[in-house]
Design an enzyme around this catalytic site. Structure first.
Site, PDB file in Angstrom:
ATOM      1  N   ASP A 137       0.643  -1.218   0.124  1.00 21.46           N
ATOM      2  CA  ASP A 137      -0.034   0.097  -0.171  1.00 21.46           C
ATOM      3  C   ASP A 137       0.995   1.356  -0.137  1.00 21.46           C
ATOM      4  O   ASP A 137       2.094   1.402   0.199  1.00 21.46           O
ATOM      5  CB  ASP A 137      -0.872  -0.129   1.205  1.00 21.46           C
ATOM      6  CG  ASP A 137      -2.048  -1.091   1.070  1.00 21.46           C
ATOM      7  OD1 ASP A 137      -2.397  -1.681   2.028  1.00 21.46           O
ATOM      8  OD2 ASP A 137      -2.826  -0.678   0.089  1.00 21.46           O
ATOM      9  N   TYR A 217       7.641 -10.195   6.488  1.00 23.23           N
ATOM     10  CA  TYR A 217       7.686  -8.916   6.644  1.00 23.23           C
ATOM     11  C   TYR A 217       8.567  -8.315   7.739  1.00 23.23           C
ATOM     12  O   TYR A 217       8.660  -9.072   8.634  1.00 23.23           O
ATOM     13  CB  TYR A 217       6.121  -8.224   6.857  1.00 23.23           C
ATOM     14  CG  TYR A 217       5.071  -8.060   5.563  1.00 23.23           C
ATOM     15  CD1 TYR A 217       4.454  -8.899   5.223  1.00 23.23           C
ATOM     16  CD2 TYR A 217       5.222  -6.615   4.969  1.00 23.23           C
ATOM     17  CE1 TYR A 217       3.896  -9.138   4.244  1.00 23.23           C
ATOM     18  CE2 TYR A 217       4.317  -6.690   3.949  1.00 23.23           C
ATOM     19  CZ  TYR A 217       3.632  -7.757   3.571  1.00 23.23           C
ATOM     20  OH  TYR A 217       2.667  -7.692   2.357  1.00 23.23           O
TER      21      TYR A 217
END
Lengths: 442, 442
Positions: A137, A217
């Site tokens: 994003d 991540y």
């Protein structure tokens, strides 16, 4: 914001603010000659300001490939193509996300495709067989993003090389060496997007999206006043297959109605000490999460709850309660953590031999070291100022994590399970169904 | 880049590009009424474009106080004033310098005066008896900048308080407590400019500029491939009174014709380790210079030479040769080091009792910690990527200092004393004198 019609004298004449301006500047008292000079002068000033706008916002508009007509001369049909993986490192804080969006400004993909087209590695996005591994994003970064794509090849045989439809080449070796994909793309990409490696794919159906078997991540944050052990205790409770609806933003409108995902591992560590031998609020830490696929904003929601645990506002066991979707079908309306520290660090594929071209590697390392220096100098300067200033404060201020955790700053803390709730999954499904029914009817 | 003088008709009349514009737009054919409308319309367009610039790049246009007429209601004459020092911390990388410049975008002073006017602490810059201690250039920061100024006071007696001309107040205590200068200004300043302390000045002739008896700078940089001991060896040779013309940009045009200055101390230190217990190219270092007054770009020139010494390209003794202006009257045309790491860290005054308001302090520390976190997260993220990537490079790349030192990247290094030279002081004086003679004649 269009230009005022300069022939619309009536409009101008009757505008009260302009009447005042007219009187104030005594334009009536100027000669025609003087007025003409003033018009010319103002038109020049308008142009100068336009130039400033163009220069200032050069970083806000996506790179556009102009004059595609010139490219018609490049004969893609004479070349074979190669199905490859590209590993891409980008720092996303100046971009509007990975995926291209209409009118939304620069995205990683828009820059990537500009470079692919400019270096004649693809004819068009549509014919390039492009798949991306993950979609990050706005503001989010990635060290290990991977895309699969068909690129022009200099060779006629080798792993991943095939004849595209309409191939008119001669099948003799056009060149001895393959195109240096990493190098040519990096010369056409901005400093904060770089191709770090590539790999040929013998299986031409291999997809960066569907053949990825794990995504990790990293989330970077300062120690501040956080108890890392508490955070890790809570984080470990997230491991395994769970319904994570209370740790994400539900995307029912886009068809996401099941929320089972799996986290394979989660660690919390201090990765950089401010002072040798002791803990400091200025230490830098990271959470490392390994999983297969993730829900929308899942990591940012997880981090928000881990921060509350680390600050002592929640017990680690609140994780277990939030994973119990029967007892807690509605997500508490906590704010998710900031996007800046999030990085899609690693995308895992089996049996891939990544190639790290050395010329490109030197260029990428120099670029990244330059970026690191710039930010490190700023960080160190601010740190030095704080070091001099803090002794003058009677109260110890420990706000390093505040903006990152985005936690509400109420005088009295409301526990997660007592917070206002978001709608449940069932409610959202009903809402979306109703909206669609209304759309169909209208 | 100032505005064109709109009364200089001759200049406008004879400019060929403008003559062309004049014909193209057929301004001669318009009536006076039409021309007036066009002027008003263009003035409005200029304002709209300025608003766009302000909006698009909120950080690039100075904050403008609009509608000064509304402020007329504030009766400054009813208040006494107080002669004070303000200590100001700012990070200058988003600004065009400390001093206000016409049409050049945001400067520290423009933001400062916007805050002073908005909070009604001064009536106008011109009547505020404002002096600044140092003047920092575009991009340069300061932790310890000091200004002296007369601010509105809530009290009628106390150190530094006096009756301004035209005072109409009643001499009864208006309020019990003084205005919280630091707090009120900080609420009206951007995150990267903060007032850290203030001090009342009983001697109302005290000037931040003329009564400063020492200014120190810090310059931050990564270790890279530098030998800090060599750098310090060279740096120590700069201590004392010297003619520093070979370590600055000469400003003869502005009347600077003598270049004797004094450096009182110079140290080179590692201030932040990347890894415990060992030297690393990612360690952060600083040069600390103490002196009284400095020449234009003096520190950046000193740093450029120290970097060449640290890289082993020059011997420390080249400093002595460059200080020998008889043997070397012309500065070698080396590039000065980058502006980003430079910080005017401390301005020294005798017998000043700085007051650190605790409410304001908490607010400033929170703001600076937030700024630190943002930059530290970015720095750590980039560091993690480099940590993962560097093992894939066969060559060790050590470019951390490159962009900061701005050293030329020639294949064969040209020693400083063999480099192309800038004009000597005598030549510059002659050039300026000739130019002035021509101006006078024309």
């Amino acid at each position: 914001m269009g230009e005022e019609s300069i022939s619309n004298i009536d409009l101008v004449k009757n505008d009260p603010s302009l009447l005042r301006l007219k009187k104030e500047t005594n334009l009536e008292n100027l000669s025609k000659e003087e007025l003409i000079s003033r018009v010319i002068s103002l038109e020049k000033h308008v142009q100068q300001l336009r130039n400033v706008i163009a220069k200032n916002s050069a970083s806000q508009m996506p790179t556009v490939i102009e004059n595609r007509k010139k490219d018609k001369k490049f004969e893609f049909s004479k070349y074979k193509r190669r199905h490859v993986l590209l590993k891409i490192c980008y720092f996303g804080w100046d971009y509007m996300g990975f995926a291209v969006q209409e009118d939304a400004g620069k995205t990683i993909e828009s820059e990537l495709f500009a470079a692919l087209l400019k270096s004649k590695l693809i004819d068009s996005r549509e014919t390039s067989n492009y798949h991306r591994c993950g979609r990050t994003d706005r503001g989010v970064s990635s060290y290990g993003q991977v895309i699969s794509i068909d690129l022009r090849s200099n060779l006629t045989e080798g792993p991943g090389i095939f004849e595209p439809e309409g191939y008119t080449g001669t099948n003799k070796n056009i060149k001895e060496e393959e195109v240096n994909y990493c190098n040519i793309l990096n010369r056409n990409l901005p400093d904060n997007i770089k191709v770090t490696a590539w790999a040929p794919l013998s299986n031409t159906k291999f997809s960066a999206r569907f053949d990825c078997n794990g995504r990790s991540y990293k989330y970077f944050f300062p120690r501040g006043n956080l108890d890392l052990k508490r955070m890790e205790k809570g984080g470990k409770l997230l491991i395994g297959p769970h319904d994570f609806r209370n740790f994400c933003k539900m995307d029912v409108g886009n068809g996401v109605v099941e929320y089972m995902r799996r986290i394979d591992s989660l660690t919390v560590q201090c990765v950089h000490r401010d002072k040798q031998g002791e803990d400091s609020p200025y230490d830098m830490c990271q959470v490392n999460i390994v999983g297969k696929a993730y829900l929308w904003h899942q990591i940012r929601c997880i981090m928000a709850v881990l921060f509350l645990i680390g600050e002592g506002k929640e017990e680690p066991e609140v994780i277990t309660q939030l994973l119990d979707v029967d007892a807690n079908p509605c997500r508490p309306a906590y704010s998710m953590a900031d996007y800046l520290p999030l990085n899609l660090f690693h995308c895992n594929f089996d049996d891939i031999n990544w190639e790290y071209d050395q010329v490109s590697m030197a260029y990428v390392l120099k670029t990244l070291q330059k970026l690191w220096s710039e930010h490190s100098v700023k960080t160190q300067m601010i740190r030095s100022c704080l070091e001099d200033l803090e002794p003058h404060s009677q109260e110890q201020i420990c706000s390093q994590v505040e903006h990152i955790s985005q936690a509400r700053k109420d005088k009295v803390y409301t526990p997660l399970l007592k917070m206002q709730k978001c709608p449940s999954l069932d409610d959202k499904i009903l809402t979306v169904a109703k909206r669609r029914k209304i759309d169909l009817e209208s």
